[in-house]
Enzyme design. Structure first.
Site, PDB file in Angstrom:
ATOM      1  N   SER A   9      15.074 -13.832  18.007  1.00  0.00           N
ATOM      2  CA  SER A   9      16.123 -14.831  18.215  1.00  0.00           C
ATOM      3  C   SER A   9      15.670 -15.837  19.257  1.00  0.00           C
ATOM      4  O   SER A   9      15.406 -15.475  20.411  1.00  0.00           O
ATOM      5  CB  SER A   9      17.412 -14.154  18.676  1.00  0.00           C
ATOM      6  OG  SER A   9      18.279 -15.152  19.189  1.00  0.00           O
ATOM      7  N   ASP A  17      21.980  -7.137  14.728  1.00  0.00           N
ATOM      8  CA  ASP A  17      21.818  -8.187  15.736  1.00  0.00           C
ATOM      9  C   ASP A  17      22.478  -7.782  17.052  1.00  0.00           C
ATOM     10  O   ASP A  17      23.699  -7.627  17.117  1.00  0.00           O
ATOM     11  CB  ASP A  17      22.452  -9.476  15.200  1.00  0.00           C
ATOM     12  CG  ASP A  17      22.190 -10.677  16.099  1.00  0.00           C
ATOM     13  OD1 ASP A  17      21.439 -10.547  17.080  1.00  0.00           O
ATOM     14  OD2 ASP A  17      22.748 -11.751  15.799  1.00  0.00           O
ATOM     15  N   GLY A  18      21.651  -7.632  18.087  1.00  0.00           N
ATOM     16  CA  GLY A  18      22.172  -7.388  19.431  1.00  0.00           C
ATOM     17  C   GLY A  18      21.648  -6.108  20.036  1.00  0.00           C
ATOM     18  O   GLY A  18      21.798  -5.030  19.465  1.00  0.00           O
ATOM     19  N   GLY A  19      21.006  -6.226  21.181  1.00  0.00           N
ATOM     20  CA  GLY A  19      20.560  -5.040  21.901  1.00  0.00           C
ATOM     21  C   GLY A  19      19.435  -4.272  21.223  1.00  0.00           C
ATOM     22  O   GLY A  19      19.227  -3.091  21.512  1.00  0.00           O
ATOM     23  N   HIS A  42      15.242 -16.245  13.918  1.00  0.00           N
ATOM     24  CA  HIS A  42      16.703 -16.170  13.938  1.00  0.00           C
ATOM     25  C   HIS A  42      17.266 -17.253  14.857  1.00  0.00           C
ATOM     26  O   HIS A  42      16.899 -17.328  16.037  1.00  0.00           O
ATOM     27  CB  HIS A  42      17.085 -14.773  14.438  1.00  0.00           C
ATOM     28  CG  HIS A  42      18.536 -14.457  14.416  1.00  0.00           C
ATOM     29  ND1 HIS A  42      19.169 -13.957  13.300  1.00  0.00           N
ATOM     30  CD2 HIS A  42      19.481 -14.540  15.377  1.00  0.00           C
ATOM     31  CE1 HIS A  42      20.454 -13.742  13.582  1.00  0.00           C
ATOM     32  NE2 HIS A  42      20.661 -14.093  14.839  1.00  0.00           N
ATOM     33  N   MET A  96      26.381 -21.457  18.195  1.00  0.00           N
ATOM     34  CA  MET A  96      27.680 -21.087  18.784  1.00  0.00           C
ATOM     35  C   MET A  96      28.486 -22.347  19.065  1.00  0.00           C
ATOM     36  O   MET A  96      27.930 -23.351  19.516  1.00  0.00           O
ATOM     37  CB  MET A  96      27.463 -20.343  20.104  1.00  0.00           C
ATOM     38  CG  MET A  96      26.599 -19.112  19.966  1.00  0.00           C
ATOM     39  SD  MET A  96      26.339 -18.363  21.588  1.00  0.00           S
ATOM     40  CE  MET A  96      25.126 -17.109  21.154  1.00  0.00           C
ATOM     41  N   MET A 147      26.855  -6.861  13.852  1.00  0.00           N
ATOM     42  CA  MET A 147      26.698  -7.187  15.269  1.00  0.00           C
ATOM     43  C   MET A 147      26.748  -5.883  16.052  1.00  0.00           C
ATOM     44  O   MET A 147      27.716  -5.121  15.973  1.00  0.00           O
ATOM     45  CB  MET A 147      27.828  -8.109  15.755  1.00  0.00           C
ATOM     46  CG  MET A 147      27.796  -9.523  15.218  1.00  0.00           C
ATOM     47  SD  MET A 147      26.237 -10.410  15.381  1.00  0.00           S
ATOM     48  CE  MET A 147      25.913 -10.303  17.152  1.00  0.00           C
ATOM     49  N   HIS A 186      22.245 -18.028  11.951  1.00  0.00           N
ATOM     50  CA  HIS A 186      23.436 -17.219  12.236  1.00  0.00           C
ATOM     51  C   HIS A 186      24.493 -18.129  12.837  1.00  0.00           C
ATOM     52  O   HIS A 186      24.370 -18.548  13.989  1.00  0.00           O
ATOM     53  CB  HIS A 186      23.030 -16.095  13.205  1.00  0.00           C
ATOM     54  CG  HIS A 186      24.161 -15.235  13.656  1.00  0.00           C
ATOM     55  ND1 HIS A 186      24.061 -14.413  14.765  1.00  0.00           N
ATOM     56  CD2 HIS A 186      25.407 -15.053  13.163  1.00  0.00           C
ATOM     57  CE1 HIS A 186      25.213 -13.764  14.925  1.00  0.00           C
ATOM     58  NE2 HIS A 186      26.046 -14.141  13.978  1.00  0.00           N
ATOM     59  N   ASP A 194      20.647 -18.918  16.505  1.00  0.00           N
ATOM     60  CA  ASP A 194      22.027 -18.595  16.845  1.00  0.00           C
ATOM     61  C   ASP A 194      22.818 -19.843  17.205  1.00  0.00           C
ATOM     62  O   ASP A 194      22.620 -20.423  18.274  1.00  0.00           O
ATOM     63  CB  ASP A 194      22.048 -17.642  18.054  1.00  0.00           C
ATOM     64  CG  ASP A 194      21.608 -16.247  17.674  1.00  0.00           C
ATOM     65  OD1 ASP A 194      22.231 -15.658  16.781  1.00  0.00           O
ATOM     66  OD2 ASP A 194      20.637 -15.743  18.276  1.00  0.00           O
ATOM     67  N   GLY A 211      27.853 -13.942  21.223  1.00  0.00           N
ATOM     68  CA  GLY A 211      28.059 -14.996  22.213  1.00  0.00           C
ATOM     69  C   GLY A 211      26.970 -15.066  23.272  1.00  0.00           C
ATOM     70  O   GLY A 211      26.752 -16.114  23.859  1.00  0.00           O
ATOM     71  N   PHE A 212      26.284 -13.958  23.478  1.00  0.00           N
ATOM     72  CA  PHE A 212      25.295 -13.917  24.559  1.00  0.00           C
ATOM     73  C   PHE A 212      24.124 -13.018  24.185  1.00  0.00           C
ATOM     74  O   PHE A 212      24.309 -12.000  23.512  1.00  0.00           O
ATOM     75  CB  PHE A 212      25.948 -13.377  25.842  1.00  0.00           C
ATOM     76  CG  PHE A 212      27.169 -14.145  26.246  1.00  0.00           C
ATOM     77  CD1 PHE A 212      27.058 -15.295  27.034  1.00  0.00           C
ATOM     78  CD2 PHE A 212      28.428 -13.759  25.802  1.00  0.00           C
ATOM     79  CE1 PHE A 212      28.194 -16.031  27.378  1.00  0.00           C
ATOM     80  CE2 PHE A 212      29.566 -14.493  26.144  1.00  0.00           C
ATOM     81  CZ  PHE A 212      29.444 -15.624  26.933  1.00  0.00           C
ATOM     82  N   GLY A 213      22.950 -13.383  24.676  1.00  0.00           N
ATOM     83  CA  GLY A 213      21.795 -12.504  24.549  1.00  0.00           C
ATOM     84  C   GLY A 213      21.811 -11.489  25.685  1.00  0.00           C
ATOM     85  O   GLY A 213      22.587 -11.614  26.641  1.00  0.00           O
ATOM     86  N   GLY A 214      20.972 -10.485  25.553  1.00  0.00           N
ATOM     87  CA  GLY A 214      20.753  -9.550  26.655  1.00  0.00           C
ATOM     88  C   GLY A 214      21.868  -8.570  26.941  1.00  0.00           C
ATOM     89  O   GLY A 214      21.941  -8.019  28.042  1.00  0.00           O
ATOM     90  N   GLY A 267      16.166 -10.655  20.603  1.00  0.00           N
ATOM     91  CA  GLY A 267      16.074 -11.830  21.454  1.00  0.00           C
ATOM     92  C   GLY A 267      15.396 -11.519  22.763  1.00  0.00           C
ATOM     93  O   GLY A 267      14.198 -11.776  22.945  1.00  0.00           O
ATOM     94  N   SER A 268      16.147 -10.911  23.681  1.00  0.00           N
ATOM     95  CA  SER A 268      15.595 -10.670  25.014  1.00  0.00           C
ATOM     96  C   SER A 268      14.426  -9.686  24.988  1.00  0.00           C
ATOM     97  O   SER A 268      13.509  -9.800  25.803  1.00  0.00           O
ATOM     98  CB  SER A 268      16.693 -10.202  25.970  1.00  0.00           C
ATOM     99  OG  SER A 268      17.438  -9.159  25.408  1.00  0.00           O
ATOM    100  N   MET A 311      27.809 -18.672  14.419  1.00  0.00           N
ATOM    101  CA  MET A 311      28.944 -18.086  15.146  1.00  0.00           C
ATOM    102  C   MET A 311      29.925 -19.211  15.410  1.00  0.00           C
ATOM    103  O   MET A 311      30.152 -19.638  16.560  1.00  0.00           O
ATOM    104  CB  MET A 311      28.455 -17.437  16.451  1.00  0.00           C
ATOM    105  CG  MET A 311      27.715 -16.133  16.200  1.00  0.00           C
ATOM    106  SD  MET A 311      26.746 -15.636  17.639  1.00  0.00           S
ATOM    107  CE  MET A 311      25.237 -16.531  17.287  1.00  0.00           C
TER     108      MET A 311
HETATM  109  C1  DX5 Z   1      24.276 -12.791  20.097  1.00  0.00           C
HETATM  110  C2  DX5 Z   1      23.258 -13.358  19.137  1.00  0.00           C
HETATM  111  C3  DX5 Z   1      22.009 -12.596  19.088  1.00  0.00           C
HETATM  112  C4  DX5 Z   1      21.267 -12.564  20.397  1.00  0.00           C
HETATM  113  C5  DX5 Z   1      20.619 -11.224  20.492  1.00  0.00           C
HETATM  114  O1  DX5 Z   1      25.484 -13.438  19.954  1.00  0.00           O
HETATM  115  O2  DX5 Z   1      23.794 -13.403  17.820  1.00  0.00           O
HETATM  116  O3  DX5 Z   1      21.158 -13.005  18.027  1.00  0.00           O
HETATM  117  O4  DX5 Z   1      20.290 -13.551  20.520  1.00  0.00           O
HETATM  118  O5  DX5 Z   1      20.076 -11.103  21.766  1.00  0.00           O
HETATM  119  P1  DX5 Z   1      19.511  -9.727  22.315  1.00  0.00           P
HETATM  120  O6  DX5 Z   1      18.451  -9.281  21.356  1.00  0.00           O
HETATM  121  O7  DX5 Z   1      19.021 -10.086  23.642  1.00  0.00           O
HETATM  122  O8  DX5 Z   1      20.684  -8.773  22.319  1.00  0.00           O
HETATM  123 ZN    ZN Z   2      22.354 -13.772  16.107  1.00  0.00          ZN
END
Ligand code: DX5
Ligand code: ZN
Length: 220
Positions: free
Chosen positions: A9, A176-178, A34, A38, A138, A67, A36, A143-146, A198-199, A69
């Site tokens: 991401s 997607d996420g974590g 990917h 928003m 999800m 993606h 994102d 809404g946020f990475g990490g 992502g992170s 959102m």
């Molecule tokens: C969150 C995004 C994800 C995000 C994942 O709203 O849809 O794609 O970038 O980030 P990580 O991998 O850091 O959880």
């Molecule tokens: Zn995403």
């Protein structure tokens, strides 16, 4: 031997050096990129929109997984197509007429993805699963990475796999996420086909090498 697709991401990339980070992914073993989007309405954050994605698309040599959102994603099907995207992921919770949106995405020649928030049950996809190319779960609140991975997603992934089999759907399961070194193998074991990271990727000293690590850990 199967290995999940890895979709880094760009939300966690260095926005001051986006072209460089896209190039790094071009040179990596990743499968999709990917993106994102928003809107500050569907999710409590704003990321980037079409002008920035057009710039990323110009550098990208990997298929784009967009993606959205956002509310009313159906308004942007043609613009996502114009980016050259392979996958357009819309949220179940944002689409009153989901069947129509899915058909519009497919009519534009893209893979139709439907994304579920953590609280949305997979059973709500029963009547549309066979029409989908991707179902994305999800594993954090969007809404946020990490953010920290929601453990419940492992069981949800297993239930989604059963629902897809029962409905004759060939949709890929994307998470997607974590996603990281710890959660990626567990998700693969549970039936995931595509992992967004992502992170875990862009926070690594060597992002391209981290893609390889995730793939190796998930190969079974
Ligand atoms: C969150 C995004 C994800 C995000 C994942 O709203 O849809 O794609 O970038 O980030 P990580 O991998 O850091 O959880
Ligand atoms: Zn995403």
């Amino acid at each position: 031997m199967t290995t999940p697709l890895i979709a880094p991401s760009l939300l966690s990339a260095d926005f001051g050096h986006l072209a460089r980070d896209v190039e790094r992914m071009n040179a990596s073993a990743c499968d999709w990129l990917h993106l994102d989007v928003m809107d500050g309405v569907f999710v409590p954050n704003i990321s980037f929109g079409f002008p920035v994605m057009e710039a990323m698309a110009r550098s990208a040599r990997k298929p784009l997984d967009v993606h959205l959102m956002i509310v009313e994603p159906e308004k942007f099907v043609k613009q996502v197509r114009a980016l050259g995207a392979r996958v357009m992921n819309v949220h179940y919770e944002a689409c009153t007429h989901l069947h129509r949106v899915v058909q519009q995405i497919k009519d534009e020649g893209m893979m139709a993805g439907v994304t579920l928030n953590p609280h949305t049950p997979v059973s709500l996809l029963e009547e549309i699963a066979a029409d989908l190319d991707v179902v994305m779960l999800m594993s954090v609140n969007p809404g946020f990475g990490g953010q920290r991975f929601i453990e419940h997603t492992l069981d949800k992934t297993r239930r989604l796999r059963r629902l897809l089999d029962a409905t004759g759907s060939r949709a890929l399961i994307e998470i997607d996420g974590g996603v990281n070194r710890q959660t990626a193998p567990l998700l693969t074991e549970a039936g995931a086909d595509v992992l967004v990271a992502g992170s875990a990727v862009f926070g690594a000293a060597d992002p391209a090498a981290e893609v390889e690590v995730l793939k190796t850990l998930c190969t079974r």
